[in-house]
Each structure stands twice: as C-alpha cells, then as structure tokens.
Design an enzyme around this catalytic site. Sequence first.
Site, PDB file in Angstrom:
ATOM      1  N   CYS A  88      79.262  25.628 -39.852  1.00 35.04           N
ATOM      2  CA  CYS A  88      78.331  26.400 -39.029  1.00 35.04           C
ATOM      3  C   CYS A  88      78.201  27.816 -39.585  1.00 35.04           C
ATOM      4  O   CYS A  88      79.118  28.331 -40.223  1.00 35.04           O
ATOM      5  CB  CYS A  88      78.831  26.469 -37.583  1.00 35.04           C
TER       6      CYS A  88
ATOM      7  N   HIS B 160      85.101  24.794 -40.440  1.00 32.09           N
ATOM      8  CA  HIS B 160      84.414  25.651 -39.481  1.00 32.09           C
ATOM      9  C   HIS B 160      83.924  26.884 -40.227  1.00 32.09           C
ATOM     10  O   HIS B 160      84.457  27.247 -41.297  1.00 32.09           O
ATOM     11  CB  HIS B 160      85.353  26.073 -38.357  1.00 32.09           C
TER      12      HIS B 160
END
EC number: 3.4.22.61
Length: 345
Positions: free
Chosen positions: A233, A190
């Site tokens: 991301c 992430h």
Amino acid sequence: MEGIDAVRRNKTAIEAILCADYGLILNKIDEKKLITRREYNNLKSIVGEDVWGYVVALLDKLLNKGDDTCRAFLDLLQTDDDIKCTFPELRNLQMSNTSLLTKPVQASSDDGSGSQPTGLCVIINNETFIYEKKRTGTNKDAESLAEVFSWLGFRVLCCNDQTQEQMQRALNCFAAPEHGDAFVCCILSHGRENAVLGIDGKPFSIKDIIRTFKATTQSTLTGKPKMFLFQACRGREEQQGVLQKYLQTDDHHSLSIPEEADFLVVMSTVEDYVSFRHPIDGSWFIQSLCQQLKEGCPRGDDMMTILQRMNDEVSQKEASSQPGRRKQMPEVRFTLRKGLFLSPK
C-alpha cells in the site's frame, strides 16, 4: 595469508551468494572436516539469527581458524560439483591476487534494440509483522513470482519476514556480486506513501532501495536492467472508478550513462492508495503480472507491453459489488535506455 585475504576480500559477495542454501554449504564444510562436530552443531542451531546471520557466523568461524582452513574452503567452493551447480555466481569472484575465475555463462544480447537477460531475482516476502496485520495471501504471490522468474531463467532467492535493517543489509549484499544480464527485486510488504515496512514496522524508503543499485564504475550492474516490483500500500485511501465518456486513440552514443539509468520500477498502486490482496489467491497486482509474463514472454513481447496489459487488467478489477466503488491502478516508471525482453529458458 593468501587464503584469509581472499576470503576477506570477497566476504560480502560470498555471504550474499551462500545465503541461497546455507544448509548445503554447512554440510559440505562439515564433510571436509573444516570445522569440528561441535562447531557444526553450534552453527546449525544459532538462536535469534536470520540466514544472513548464519552465513556471517560461518565465515567468521572459518577466518578465525587460519589460512590453511580458508584455503581449503576456497578450494571447496571452486571444485565441488554440487556447490558449483548451486552457486554459479561463485565463478566470478577473484579468489587470488593474480587470477580471475571464469565468468558464468550469460545469455547473449541481440543487435542493440533490446536484450534477453538472465540473472538474479530476489523476493523479500514479509508476512508476519510485530505491529501490523499479518499479510495473508502473500506466500501465494511469492510462489507465483518464484515460479515465473525461474521459468524465465533467473536464479531466485527468497528472504522471508525481514526487518528494515535486514532488508537493507540484504540489498547491500546483492548490489555487490555479478548476477548476469539483469537484476529483479520483488518486495511484498506493508507500506506507506514512499516506503515499504520491515516486519518491525520501520520504513525503508523506496528511493533508498533503488539508489542502492545506481550505476557506479565498480558496480557489475551498471548498464544492465534493474527491475523493482513493489506490492505494498502507498496510503490509506481507496481509489474509486470514473465512468468513461470519451475515448480517443492514437494510431550517436555517449561514453557515459546517468547513474540512475536502466531502472524499471513497478508499484502495485499509485500514491496515497491501498493495494488489494486476497488472503488465499494473492494480490491483484502480482497475480496479473505473473500471468501476463507467462503469456507475453513466449510471444517475444517487451516488458513495457506486458506491463501495459497488466495495468489494464488490474484497472478492470472490482473490490466491491458496487461497480467503481473500490479500484486499483498500478504505476510504472522507468529509465530504461533499451527494450527489455525476457524469454523462457
């Protein structure tokens, strides 16, 4: 005290190398009776540690057992055929004050327009987080990367589910030893605008990750290509497509280098946007990159050509039944001074 001094002098480098197969080195040390059976069982079942903690505990145990044990350990590293085959980087460590072990064989460079490197590929694969969603599909990406870089002649090490501190400690270790003609770091996690997250949710700055490997007079990676691949991301926005209306086509050496030269950084998406990942098939970015490497490397294409094709392929994908609704655009930036060519071994 030469044995203890040699282990201490090379401790960080030895730890980084032996993390590749802790079980093998522990069994070899047990076979040579450098530790007792009780010590072996304790080291085999330490609670609450990752592989780094296991290796650190093992080396500390050997150091505490004295100079003769350390000498025997160093002799084991240099003479055992299984160890030499599994950990070729050990041959480049200075185990005594007077002699340097033979350097590992490296792929030769070409006439100066580029290089055909072999080296180390580190994959940090964060799947299960404490505070974030599980990154289903990331194991597919890790397997694809390991397969393609092994095929390209790299030694591949995979570190799973790392906290921010563990990632930092791992990269500091990998920045020290000799790895060959190139270094590749793949981080699957992430992320947010300028950082990737450890499984504890703490951010690790991308700038700090890259600067861990900047050129110094001591670094064995100075002047060699260092490639970083980030599948994460960089924000929460979803990128949309825009219909194309117009299309245009366009048919002497210094003795020093900048400390941030020779980097190739590839982000799965541009700043502020999400990066798409299928829960079974893996991410658009990693799967496209691996496919383009498989197709382009045997043809002799340089990395910039391969990455441009990857950019184009990912940019054409759709994450919605409505064309142009959910898109992704990877980002490439580099300070490479020469062409970078990877060849299957």
